[in-house]
Design a protein around this motif. Structure first.
Motif: not given
Length: 146
Positions: A88-95
């Motif tokens: 979840h954090d990775e997808l959010l960080a990637r936009g």
């Protein structure tokens, strides 16, 4: 005989926009980007660790006996990850616009993680094709023997 699911066609309206979304925002590897002829392009991308890829393209006629899919019609494509909060954090960080982590409770969807196999998040590509991400108790390589 093995029957392996290896490729899923995902209909999109703009191949470049979809390539950017899946490769740059979702982190899928670009396996190949082939221009077969003028106006005919096939692009295959694979999620990290997956044995199944997606194909997007333009200019290809439908396969014999099949129809053309409208961009955004695919729903419920499911990815599994061993750590849904990190994913979840990775997808959010990637936009990527991704839902909060949720689980199924007796009253329906509830916020936060659930028991094993019961933690999910959801996102859509720019055309509206819908994806589900589910937390699995271990990576695929440790859940299945060869």
């Amino acid at each position: 005989m093995e029957w392996t699911l290896e490729v899923i066609v995902v209909p999109v309206s703009d191949v470049e926009r979809a390539r950017t979304f899946y490769a740059d925002k979702c982190g899928f590897a670009v396996d190949h980007d082939t221009h077969i002829a003028d106006g005919v392009r096939i692009l295959q991308l694979t999620p990290p660790g997956s044995t199944c890829s997606i194909v997007i393209g333009e200019g290809m006629p439908p396969a014999p006996g099949q129809t053309t899919m409208t961009p955004g019609v695919i729903q419920g494509l499911q990815l599994c990850v061993p750590d849904i909060e990190s994913a979840h954090d990775e997808l959010l960080a990637r936009g990527v616009e991704v839902s909060a982590v949720q689980h199924v409770a007796s009253s329906g969807w509830a916020p936060g993680k659930g028991e094993p196999w019961n933690s999910f998040m959801f996102f859509r590509d720019p055309d509206g094709n819908g994806w589900i991400v589910q937390e699995a108790p271990a990576p695929l390589s440790k859940r299945h023997s060869a």
